[in-house]
Design a protein around this motif. Structure first.
Motif, PDB file in Angstrom:
ATOM      1  N   VAL A 184       0.551  -1.309  -0.057  1.00  0.00           N
ATOM      2  CA  VAL A 184       0.338  -0.162   0.109  1.00  0.00           C
ATOM      3  C   VAL A 184       1.231   1.331  -0.038  1.00  0.00           C
ATOM      4  CG1 VAL A 184      -2.140   1.348   1.251  1.00  0.00           C
ATOM      5  CG2 VAL A 184      -1.625  -1.079   1.364  1.00  0.00           C
ATOM      6  N   GLU A 185       0.835   2.226  -0.956  1.00  0.00           N
ATOM      7  CA  GLU A 185       1.549   3.724  -0.828  1.00  0.00           C
ATOM      8  C   GLU A 185       0.510   4.095  -0.421  1.00  0.00           C
ATOM      9  OE1 GLU A 185       2.119   4.762  -5.356  1.00  0.00           O
ATOM     10  OE2 GLU A 185       3.503   2.174  -4.971  1.00  0.00           O
ATOM     11  N   ASP A 186       1.309   5.369   0.055  1.00  0.00           N
ATOM     12  CA  ASP A 186       0.806   6.756   1.117  1.00  0.00           C
ATOM     13  C   ASP A 186      -0.483   6.964   0.312  1.00  0.00           C
ATOM     14  OD1 ASP A 186       1.201   8.277   3.373  1.00  0.00           O
ATOM     15  OD2 ASP A 186       1.087   9.644   2.212  1.00  0.00           O
ATOM     16  N   GLY A 187      -0.314   7.565  -1.501  1.00  0.00           N
ATOM     17  CA  GLY A 187      -1.367   8.432  -2.166  1.00  0.00           C
ATOM     18  C   GLY A 187      -2.140   7.453  -2.375  1.00  0.00           C
ATOM     19  N   GLU A 188      -2.365   5.927  -1.683  1.00  0.00           N
ATOM     20  CA  GLU A 188      -3.753   5.071  -1.847  1.00  0.00           C
ATOM     21  C   GLU A 188      -4.432   5.763  -0.622  1.00  0.00           C
ATOM     22  OE1 GLU A 188      -2.435   1.354  -4.253  1.00  0.00           O
ATOM     23  OE2 GLU A 188      -1.548   1.938  -2.650  1.00  0.00           O
ATOM     24  N   VAL A 189      -4.743   5.936   0.491  1.00  0.00           N
ATOM     25  CA  VAL A 189      -5.091   5.729   1.601  1.00  0.00           C
ATOM     26  C   VAL A 189      -5.628   7.185   1.874  1.00  0.00           C
ATOM     27  CG1 VAL A 189      -4.788   6.117   4.075  1.00  0.00           C
ATOM     28  CG2 VAL A 189      -3.263   4.302   2.578  1.00  0.00           C
ATOM     29  N   GLU A 190      -6.456   7.588   2.058  1.00  0.00           N
ATOM     30  CA  GLU A 190      -7.307   8.881   2.900  1.00  0.00           C
ATOM     31  C   GLU A 190      -7.094   9.163   4.150  1.00  0.00           C
ATOM     32  OE1 GLU A 190     -11.439   8.664   0.721  1.00  0.00           O
ATOM     33  OE2 GLU A 190     -10.696   9.127  -0.485  1.00  0.00           O
ATOM     34  N   ARG A 191      -6.696   9.600   5.023  1.00  0.00           N
ATOM     35  CA  ARG A 191      -7.209   9.957   6.798  1.00  0.00           C
ATOM     36  C   ARG A 191      -7.941  10.845   7.046  1.00  0.00           C
ATOM     37  NH1 ARG A 191      -1.443   9.248   4.769  1.00  0.00           N
ATOM     38  NH2 ARG A 191      -0.685   7.431   4.942  1.00  0.00           N
ATOM     39  N   HIS A 192      -8.772  10.230   7.802  1.00  0.00           N
ATOM     40  CA  HIS A 192      -9.396  11.381   8.266  1.00  0.00           C
ATOM     41  C   HIS A 192      -9.730  10.888  10.036  1.00  0.00           C
ATOM     42  CE1 HIS A 192     -11.016  10.905   4.729  1.00  0.00           C
ATOM     43  NE2 HIS A 192     -11.004   9.222   4.832  1.00  0.00           N
ATOM     44  N   ALA A 193      -9.913  12.017  10.505  1.00  0.00           N
ATOM     45  CA  ALA A 193     -10.128  12.072  12.324  1.00  0.00           C
ATOM     46  C   ALA A 193     -11.590  12.447  12.974  1.00  0.00           C
ATOM     47  CB  ALA A 193      -9.104  12.675  12.894  1.00  0.00           C
ATOM     48  N   THR A 194     -11.908  11.598  13.918  1.00  0.00           N
ATOM     49  CA  THR A 194     -13.179  11.801  14.900  1.00  0.00           C
ATOM     50  C   THR A 194     -12.227  12.975  15.999  1.00  0.00           C
ATOM     51  OG1 THR A 194     -12.541  10.435  16.078  1.00  0.00           O
ATOM     52  CG2 THR A 194     -13.809  10.225  14.012  1.00  0.00           C
ATOM     53  N   GLU A 195     -13.563  13.750  16.465  1.00  0.00           N
ATOM     54  CA  GLU A 195     -12.965  14.683  17.805  1.00  0.00           C
ATOM     55  C   GLU A 195     -12.399  13.892  19.091  1.00  0.00           C
ATOM     56  OE1 GLU A 195     -17.042  16.066  18.263  1.00  0.00           O
ATOM     57  OE2 GLU A 195     -16.549  17.449  16.584  1.00  0.00           O
ATOM     58  N   SER A 196     -12.671  12.876  19.228  1.00  0.00           N
ATOM     59  CA  SER A 196     -11.958  12.373  20.122  1.00  0.00           C
ATOM     60  C   SER A 196     -11.470  10.771  19.912  1.00  0.00           C
ATOM     61  CB  SER A 196     -12.524  12.777  21.723  1.00  0.00           C
ATOM     62  OG  SER A 196     -13.011  13.491  21.919  1.00  0.00           O
ATOM     63  N   ALA A 197     -10.533  10.300  20.925  1.00  0.00           N
ATOM     64  CA  ALA A 197     -10.429   8.760  20.732  1.00  0.00           C
ATOM     65  C   ALA A 197     -11.300   8.451  21.523  1.00  0.00           C
ATOM     66  CB  ALA A 197      -8.980   8.098  21.969  1.00  0.00           C
ATOM     67  N   HIS A 198     -12.209   6.541  20.684  1.00  0.00           N
ATOM     68  CA  HIS A 198     -12.938   5.748  21.030  1.00  0.00           C
ATOM     69  C   HIS A 198     -13.133   4.670  20.507  1.00  0.00           C
ATOM     70  CE1 HIS A 198     -14.911   8.064  17.781  1.00  0.00           C
ATOM     71  NE2 HIS A 198     -16.015   7.192  17.596  1.00  0.00           N
ATOM     72  N   HIS A 199     -13.835   4.139  20.771  1.00  0.00           N
ATOM     73  CA  HIS A 199     -14.589   2.599  20.167  1.00  0.00           C
ATOM     74  C   HIS A 199     -15.367   2.717  19.186  1.00  0.00           C
ATOM     75  CE1 HIS A 199     -14.653  -1.533  19.735  1.00  0.00           C
ATOM     76  NE2 HIS A 199     -15.731  -1.830  19.880  1.00  0.00           N
ATOM     77  N   GLY A 200     -15.254   3.005  17.893  1.00  0.00           N
ATOM     78  CA  GLY A 200     -15.714   3.349  17.176  1.00  0.00           C
ATOM     79  C   GLY A 200     -16.300   2.703  15.397  1.00  0.00           C
ATOM     80  N   VAL A 201     -16.172   3.353  14.384  1.00  0.00           N
ATOM     81  CA  VAL A 201     -16.101   3.310  13.435  1.00  0.00           C
ATOM     82  C   VAL A 201     -16.791   3.842  12.087  1.00  0.00           C
ATOM     83  CG1 VAL A 201     -19.335   2.693  13.535  1.00  0.00           C
ATOM     84  CG2 VAL A 201     -17.458   1.162  12.085  1.00  0.00           C
ATOM     85  N   ALA A 202     -16.358   3.745  11.111  1.00  0.00           N
ATOM     86  CA  ALA A 202     -16.697   4.520   9.975  1.00  0.00           C
ATOM     87  C   ALA A 202     -16.915   3.657   8.993  1.00  0.00           C
ATOM     88  CB  ALA A 202     -15.313   5.018   9.540  1.00  0.00           C
ATOM     89  N   VAL A 203     -17.808   4.142   7.664  1.00  0.00           N
ATOM     90  CA  VAL A 203     -18.516   3.515   6.408  1.00  0.00           C
ATOM     91  C   VAL A 203     -18.392   4.251   5.964  1.00  0.00           C
ATOM     92  CG1 VAL A 203     -20.360   1.947   5.488  1.00  0.00           C
ATOM     93  CG2 VAL A 203     -20.026   1.948   7.896  1.00  0.00           C
ATOM     94  N   PRO A 204     -17.666   4.134   4.257  1.00  0.00           N
ATOM     95  CA  PRO A 204     -17.151   5.113   3.540  1.00  0.00           C
ATOM     96  C   PRO A 204     -18.832   4.854   2.475  1.00  0.00           C
ATOM     97  CG  PRO A 204     -16.041   3.417   3.277  1.00  0.00           C
ATOM     98  CD  PRO A 204     -16.864   2.827   4.158  1.00  0.00           C
ATOM     99  N   LEU A 205     -19.408   5.569   2.630  1.00  0.00           N
ATOM    100  CA  LEU A 205     -20.598   5.352   1.291  1.00  0.00           C
ATOM    101  C   LEU A 205     -20.511   5.776  -0.183  1.00  0.00           C
ATOM    102  CD1 LEU A 205     -23.091   7.650   3.940  1.00  0.00           C
ATOM    103  CD2 LEU A 205     -22.797   5.719   3.735  1.00  0.00           C
ATOM    104  N   THR A 206     -21.386   5.283  -0.631  1.00  0.00           N
ATOM    105  CA  THR A 206     -21.343   4.977  -2.483  1.00  0.00           C
ATOM    106  C   THR A 206     -21.825   6.561  -2.737  1.00  0.00           C
ATOM    107  OG1 THR A 206     -24.073   4.838  -2.400  1.00  0.00           O
ATOM    108  CG2 THR A 206     -22.012   2.863  -2.063  1.00  0.00           C
TER     109      THR A 206
END
Length: 461
Positions: A184-206
């Motif tokens: 995996v190359e760096d340019g293949e990754v989109e990086r995001h964040a939430t406001e605080s650390a927590h036990h969470g999840v993210a779902v990419p939508l179409t």
């Protein structure tokens, strides 16, 4: 396949500095008779280094691909041929290892403390115009890792794979095909964040938006949908203890995602969140499994807020069209690794009495009760070995920790078609068949990760 690098600026969010890492080899061994050796890895800054996935390993062309089952155990990983039961290799690696399909039909992401490690199952599908060539090679742990403090959820949805780090609240999203070459190359990754650390999840939508949870280590009750420009376009704060998500059949307006809360589930549909009414003040469905072709989501059904280890006998069938939930009492308890979905949307639940219950998801009717394992109970700690169910194609694969075996069930017929001895006691399981996960093959769930297509699984502890 390379994608352009995007860093989304979410309103009120701080972009996480997650470094995609390569690794220097450490001690890992592959056996038996593997032509290539596997190497365990440690994080370092830079792009991924060459691995077994880059074509350097010995491979042979075959007429078709046979699914492979990857199992974690105390001390490493083992890979088994799903048809013959042959042990294809073991890789020594210490620590508690969680397994998640990467989405490309070949690789498995291993949640290992503060990194996601990429494991190559050795199934290769190379498309050339109107036809494909199939190859097999020895399975191996690659040198590719992605840094993620407290590496947790992996969600594969509609050709995208999202990784969530509980220790920072950071999110990494990739095209699922980015894993195909094992680097995996760096340019293949989109990086995001939430406001605080927590036990969470993210779902990419179409539609290009991202569904994500917000919270802290102490509490979480918010789910948002955020645009690439950072605008919150949908939000609910009525989801205390949010945990567990699954994708159901989409509507004409787009994705449908169900999430578990402690006061009944919530459904994201047609651009808005809808609350599912329940009779109880406390109702938790923290483990959910969907099917891309079905509007029904299978979920656990817990109602005791004071239980240290609740053992429910009822499951929930969430109708995402009407925001209603039907319960079915199976008469025997189950745990978070018991649930899965079949190729026609069937709801699968392995209960303490040793039966794999196969239900019609629309009616709740039990179609088959398949005796698979001896009667069992949930272990005291969720990390300990116990029966687990995963589905690939028309087969369900059931681990039998007590007997150290792997059972194969024909879902439509409701029969056990094979049972294989294992050299180690299995804990977690992932199954790949060489086919990238796509809407046409998707079967979803969340037991704190997994995705036979649209599966995300999530532990409930």
């Amino acid at each position: 396949m390379h994608t352009s690098s995007r860093t989304l600026t979410f309103s009120g969010l701080v972009v996480a500095a997650l470094a995609l890492s390569a690794c220097s080899p450490s001690t890992a061994e592959t056996e038996p008779a593997a032509e290539n050796s596997a190497a365990a890895t440690t994080p370092a800054e830079a792009s991924s280094s060459p691995s077994a996935s880059d074509g350097s390993a010995k491979r042979q062309e075959v007429a078709s691909l046979t699914p492979r089952v990857v199992l974690s155990y105390d001390g490493g990983l083992m890979t088994v041929d799903a048809e013959s039961g042959e042990l294809l290799g073991t890789t020594e690696h210490e620590g508690f290892l969680r397994l998640n399909n990467a989405g490309d039909g070949r690789h498995v992401l291993v949640s290992d403390s503060d990194v996601f490690r990429l494991f190559d199952t050795g199934l290769i599908d190379q498309t050339h115009g109107d036809h494909s060539h199939y190859y097999e090679q020895a399975p191996a742990l690659t040198d590719t890792t992605l840094d993620a403090p407290e590496a947790a959820h992996v969600v594969v949805h509609e050709g995208k794979t999202a990784l969530f780090a509980d220790g920072s609240g950071a999110i990494q999203v990739l095209d699922s095909t980015a894993f195909s070459d094992g680097a995996v190359e760096d340019g293949e990754v989109e990086r995001h964040a939430t406001e605080s650390a927590h036990h969470g999840v993210a779902v990419p939508l179409t539609d290009g938006n991202l569904l994500l949870t917000q919270g802290t280590e102490e509490s979480r009750d918010t789910v948002q949908v955020v645009t690439p420009e950072g605008e919150v376009v949908a939000e609910t704060t009525d989801c205390p203890g949010v945990h567990g998500e699954a994708a159901a059949a989409p509507t004409a307006q787009g994705d449908v995602i169900s999430l578990g809360c402690e006061n009944g589930p919530v459904v994201y549909r047609d651009g808005a969140f809808h609350k599912v009414a329940v009779e109880e003040d406390y109702q938790r469905s923290g483990n959910q499994f969907g099917s891309h072709g079905s509007p029904i989501v299978l979920a656990d059904y817990k109602t005791d807020p004071d239980a240290e280890q609740e053992r429910p006998t009822r499951i929930g069938l969430i109708d995402t069209r009407t925001d209603a939930i039907r319960t079915v009492d199976l008469g025997s308890a189950y745990w978070f690794r018991s649930l899965a979905r079949g190729p026609e949307g069937e709801a699968l639940v392995l209960t303490y009495d040793g039966q794999l219950n196969i239900l019609d998801d629309e009616t709740g009717e039990v179609l088959h009760e398949v005796v698979v394992v001896e009667p069992w109970e949930e272990p005291g700690e969720w990390q300990e070995p116990g029966p687990a169910v995963k589905v690939a194609g028309d087969r369900a694969y059931v681990t039998d920790a007590a007997a150290q075996r792997l059972h194969v069930v024909d879902i439509a017929a409701g029969t056990v078609v094979d049972s294989f001895d294992l050299p180690e006691t299995p804990t977690e399981i992932a199954v790949v068949d060489g086919e990238p996960e796509s809407p046409a093959t998707a079967k979803a769930g969340h037991e704190d990760h997994d995705h036979e297509g649209d599966t995300h699984d999530g532990h409930d502890h």
